[in-house]
Design an enzyme around this catalytic site. Sequence first.
Site, short mmCIF file in Angstrom:
data_model
loop_
_atom_site.label_atom_id
_atom_site.label_comp_id
_atom_site.label_asym_id
_atom_site.label_seq_id
_atom_site.Cartn_x
_atom_site.Cartn_y
_atom_site.Cartn_z
N SER A 57 0.66 -1.20 -0.22
CA SER A 57 0.00 -0.22 -0.43
C SER A 57 0.67 0.75 -0.04
O SER A 57 2.40 1.39 0.37
CB SER A 57 -0.86 0.27 1.10
OG SER A 57 -1.27 1.33 1.25
N TYR A 61 -0.80 -1.07 10.56
CA TYR A 61 -0.83 -1.85 9.17
C TYR A 61 -0.33 -0.87 8.17
O TYR A 61 0.35 -1.87 7.58
CB TYR A 61 -3.21 -0.87 9.03
CG TYR A 61 -3.28 -0.77 7.10
CD1 TYR A 61 -3.65 -2.77 7.12
CD2 TYR A 61 -2.62 -0.34 6.45
CE1 TYR A 61 -3.42 -2.58 5.21
CE2 TYR A 61 -3.41 -0.30 4.70
CZ TYR A 61 -3.41 -2.28 4.56
OH TYR A 61 -4.03 -1.39 3.00
#
Length: 249
Positions: free
Chosen positions: A135, A145
């Site tokens: 990401s 994350y």
Amino acid sequence: MPTALITGATAGLGAAFARRLAADAYSLVLVARDELRLAKAADQLKLRYGVNVEVLPADLATEEGLAKVESRLHEGVDLLVNNAGFGNPGAFPHVPVEHEVRMLKVHCEAVLRLTLAALPGMRERERGAIVNVASVAAFFARSTYSASKAWVVNFSESAANAVGGSRVRIMALCPGFVRTEFHQRASMDTSGIPGFLWLKADDVVREAMRDLALGKRVSVPDLRYKAIVAVGRFVPRSVQSMVSSRIGR
């Protein structure tokens, strides 16, 4: 006919990869937790593209699930897409530790183990590719994350260096905001994200496959996000965190 195994294959980028690879005449092995959704996705792909589709229900946060997918990879595939992933509702340090550990198992341990399971066959045949979905968050410090996705990028580059000189390619894919189920499942408020920052899953996959063919080790689809990552390298972490908190996780 080449074979591709895709984790997290029933929605979002995983489903987009399945459509693209089926259109390219790959046989598919679809991995996800939901057996009913897997069967439905397989039937649709077979009907539309006329390709062979194998379903492999597995939870990559469990030892049983990981072992099942590792076993299938030992049989050999030409392309592995490590796409399975999720976001936790809430922010660090308020997320229960067992939820954070589950994320690390799926984002990090599964990527490591499945890559290691696929590589021997690829190296023996002197061909193959692995796409590890990370990401844009990997380039900014915010939450477990983003930390887990930073690991995916570093690992992918390190693994690509290790197999350098062979015809096996390993690439980290780092998309920005993509219109999928991801944010809804994580109960994330996306109202603060500007409309122009949203990408379409099929567009992300198209750019990813192009970058993989070009031999890139890190792919950041779309010029907007390439610019964001480039500028982010020169912005203090404190400013990054402030902007990130305003537009969402």
